[in-house]
Scaffold this motif. Structure first.
Motif, PDB file in Angstrom:
ATOM      1  N   SER A  42       1.193  -1.032   0.179  1.00 48.38           N
ATOM      2  CA  SER A  42       0.294   0.143  -0.233  1.00 48.38           C
ATOM      3  C   SER A  42       0.577   1.376  -0.201  1.00 48.38           C
ATOM      4  O   SER A  42       0.530   2.347  -0.627  1.00 48.38           O
ATOM      5  CB  SER A  42      -0.999  -0.014   1.638  1.00 48.38           C
ATOM      6  N   VAL A  43       2.040   1.531   0.741  1.00 43.50           N
ATOM      7  CA  VAL A  43       3.224   2.202   0.518  1.00 43.50           C
ATOM      8  C   VAL A  43       3.768   2.387  -0.372  1.00 43.50           C
ATOM      9  O   VAL A  43       3.692   4.021  -1.181  1.00 43.50           O
ATOM     10  CB  VAL A  43       3.939   2.257   1.826  1.00 43.50           C
ATOM     11  N   ARG A  44       4.198   1.854  -1.104  1.00 41.55           N
ATOM     12  CA  ARG A  44       4.787   1.205  -2.093  1.00 41.55           C
ATOM     13  C   ARG A  44       3.545   1.364  -3.574  1.00 41.55           C
ATOM     14  O   ARG A  44       4.181   2.523  -4.628  1.00 41.55           O
ATOM     15  CB  ARG A  44       4.834   0.465  -2.693  1.00 41.55           C
ATOM     16  N   GLY A  45       2.017   1.764  -3.217  1.00 41.18           N
ATOM     17  CA  GLY A  45       1.302   2.215  -4.423  1.00 41.18           C
ATOM     18  C   GLY A  45       1.083   3.329  -3.987  1.00 41.18           C
ATOM     19  O   GLY A  45       0.434   3.914  -5.615  1.00 41.18           O
ATOM     20  N   TRP A  58      -0.242   3.497  -7.528  1.00 40.31           N
ATOM     21  CA  TRP A  58      -0.555   2.310  -8.839  1.00 40.31           C
ATOM     22  C   TRP A  58      -2.456   2.641  -7.924  1.00 40.31           C
ATOM     23  O   TRP A  58      -2.529   2.993  -7.206  1.00 40.31           O
ATOM     24  CB  TRP A  58       0.235   1.264  -8.219  1.00 40.31           C
ATOM     25  N   SER A  59      -2.975   1.772  -9.427  1.00 36.51           N
ATOM     26  CA  SER A  59      -4.749   1.661  -9.197  1.00 36.51           C
ATOM     27  C   SER A  59      -4.678   0.448  -8.457  1.00 36.51           C
ATOM     28  O   SER A  59      -3.657   0.062  -7.318  1.00 36.51           O
ATOM     29  CB  SER A  59      -5.496   1.229  -9.917  1.00 36.51           C
ATOM     30  N   GLU A  60      -5.775   0.440  -7.884  1.00 41.09           N
ATOM     31  CA  GLU A  60      -6.097  -0.905  -6.397  1.00 41.09           C
ATOM     32  C   GLU A  60      -5.875  -1.969  -6.807  1.00 41.09           C
ATOM     33  O   GLU A  60      -5.433  -3.046  -6.355  1.00 41.09           O
ATOM     34  CB  GLU A  60      -7.773  -0.996  -6.210  1.00 41.09           C
ATOM     35  N   LYS A  61      -6.279  -2.669  -8.821  1.00 39.51           N
ATOM     36  CA  LYS A  61      -5.943  -4.005  -9.138  1.00 39.51           C
ATOM     37  C   LYS A  61      -4.563  -3.872  -9.579  1.00 39.51           C
ATOM     38  O   LYS A  61      -4.125  -5.609  -9.155  1.00 39.51           O
ATOM     39  CB  LYS A  61      -6.566  -3.267 -11.012  1.00 39.51           C
ATOM     40  N   VAL A  62      -3.889  -3.064  -9.689  1.00 35.86           N
ATOM     41  CA  VAL A  62      -2.296  -3.284  -9.870  1.00 35.86           C
ATOM     42  C   VAL A  62      -1.468  -3.806  -8.171  1.00 35.86           C
ATOM     43  O   VAL A  62      -1.000  -4.377  -8.369  1.00 35.86           O
ATOM     44  CB  VAL A  62      -1.977  -1.721 -10.612  1.00 35.86           C
ATOM     45  N   SER A  83      -3.469  -5.114  -5.828  1.00 31.27           N
ATOM     46  CA  SER A  83      -3.799  -6.425  -5.581  1.00 31.27           C
ATOM     47  C   SER A  83      -2.484  -7.935  -6.836  1.00 31.27           C
ATOM     48  O   SER A  83      -2.932  -8.359  -5.623  1.00 31.27           O
ATOM     49  CB  SER A  83      -4.953  -5.802  -5.284  1.00 31.27           C
ATOM     50  N   PHE A  84      -2.574  -6.613  -7.658  1.00 31.41           N
ATOM     51  CA  PHE A  84      -2.068  -7.970  -8.327  1.00 31.41           C
ATOM     52  C   PHE A  84      -0.415  -8.495  -7.680  1.00 31.41           C
ATOM     53  O   PHE A  84       0.277  -9.440  -7.033  1.00 31.41           O
ATOM     54  CB  PHE A  84      -2.495  -7.764  -9.722  1.00 31.41           C
ATOM     55  N   HIS A  85       0.246  -7.017  -7.148  1.00 33.46           N
ATOM     56  CA  HIS A  85       1.408  -7.067  -6.445  1.00 33.46           C
ATOM     57  C   HIS A  85       1.585  -7.723  -5.382  1.00 33.46           C
ATOM     58  O   HIS A  85       2.719  -8.875  -4.585  1.00 33.46           O
ATOM     59  CB  HIS A  85       2.108  -5.824  -6.766  1.00 33.46           C
ATOM     60  N   TYR A  86       0.375  -7.719  -4.675  1.00 32.83           N
ATOM     61  CA  TYR A  86      -0.141  -8.328  -3.489  1.00 32.83           C
ATOM     62  C   TYR A  86       0.140  -9.729  -3.311  1.00 32.83           C
ATOM     63  O   TYR A  86       1.167 -10.367  -2.765  1.00 32.83           O
ATOM     64  CB  TYR A  86      -1.000  -7.589  -2.470  1.00 32.83           C
ATOM     65  N   LYS A  87      -0.960 -10.191  -4.465  1.00 34.52           N
ATOM     66  CA  LYS A  87      -0.752 -11.613  -4.408  1.00 34.52           C
ATOM     67  C   LYS A  87       0.551 -12.005  -5.429  1.00 34.52           C
ATOM     68  O   LYS A  87       0.753 -13.183  -4.561  1.00 34.52           O
ATOM     69  CB  LYS A  87      -2.458 -11.671  -5.091  1.00 34.52           C
ATOM     70  N   LYS A  88       1.152 -11.251  -5.977  1.00 30.50           N
ATOM     71  CA  LYS A  88       2.023 -12.218  -6.097  1.00 30.50           C
ATOM     72  C   LYS A  88       3.533 -12.670  -5.115  1.00 30.50           C
ATOM     73  O   LYS A  88       3.768 -13.840  -5.138  1.00 30.50           O
ATOM     74  CB  LYS A  88       2.692 -11.110  -7.473  1.00 30.50           C
TER      75      LYS A  88
END
Length: 181
Positions: free
Chosen positions: A105-108, A113-117, A119-124
Motif C-alpha cells: 500500500s505504501v509503495r502503491g 498504482w490503482s487498487e487492481k495493480v 492487489s496484483f503485486h500483493y498476491k504475486k
C-alpha cells in the motif's frame, strides 16, 4: 430389450461391429487385471498363505494388516507431520501477509498504482513468500496427498488380485493355492 439389442447387433456387418466392450476380453479391465502390479499382489498373497500355512480368508486379512502397517501407517504419519508443519506456518504467514499488505500500500501510493495493480503485486509477492516458506520447511501441501496417490492404486491392485485368485482368471497361477483350503 436385451434380445432386441442382441438381435440388432447380430445383423451388423463385421466391419461395423463395435470393438471389445470395456469389461470384456481385451478391454481395459482385463488389461489392468493382468498387469504386473496385480500379479505381484497375487504372488504376495500366495507367498503369505504358503509361508504362514493360513486358510485363504486369514491370508487376506493378514495381507491387509501387513499393507496397512507397512505402507499406509508410515504414509499417514508423514501426512500428519506435514499437516502439523503447515498449521505451524499459519501465524508466520499471517504476520508476513499483514506486513506485505502495508508495504504494497505504501509503495502503491508512492508510484500511483490503482487498487487492481496493488492487489496484483500483493498476491504475486504473497505467493512467492509462501512458496519460500514451504521450501524452507519442506512442507508443500501437495506432499500431504501422497497417501491417497499410493493407497488408491494399491487398493485397486489388491482388489483385482483377489478377483483373479477367486475366479481363476486367465494367467493367474495363484488360483490353485487358494482352492486347496
Amino acid at each position: 430389450m436385451w434380445r432386441l439389442a442382441r438381435a440388432g447387433a447380430a445383423r451388423l456387418p463385421a466391419a461395423a461391429a463395435p470393438a471389445a466392450p470395456l469389461g470384456g476380453p481385451g478391454g481395459w479391465y482385463e488389461w489392468w487385471s493382468q498387469s504386473p502390479p496385480v500379479h505381484w499382489a497375487e504372488g504376495g498373497l500366495a507367498a503369505l498363505q504358503a509361508s504362514a500355512g493360513l486358510p485363504w480368508w486369514a491370508a487376506i486379512a493378514c495381507g491387509a494388516a501387513l499393507l496397512r502397517t507397512g505402507v499406509t501407517l508410515p504414509l499417514a504419519a508423514h501426512q500428519c507431520r506435514l499437516l502439523a508443519q503447515l498449521e505451524n506456518l499459519q501465524p508466520e504467514i499471517k504476520n508476513l501477509a499483514e506486513r506485505l499488505r502495508y508495504e504494497v500500500s505504501v509503495r502503491g501510493k508512492q508510484l500511483g498504482w490503482s487498487e487492481k495493480v496493488a492487489s496484483f503485486h500483493y498476491k504475486k509477492n504473497l505467493r512467492r513468500i509462501i512458496t519460500e516458506l514451504y521450501i524452507r520447511d519442506n512442507c508443500h501441501p501437495f506432499k500431504a496427498t501422497l497417501l491417497v496417490w499410493v493407497q488408491v492404486p494399491m487398493w485397486v491392485c489388491v482388489s483385482l488380485a483377489l478377483r483373479n485368485c477367486s475366479v481363476g482368471a486367465t494367467g493367474s497361477e495363484v488360483f490353485n493355492y487358494f482352492v486347496v483350503f
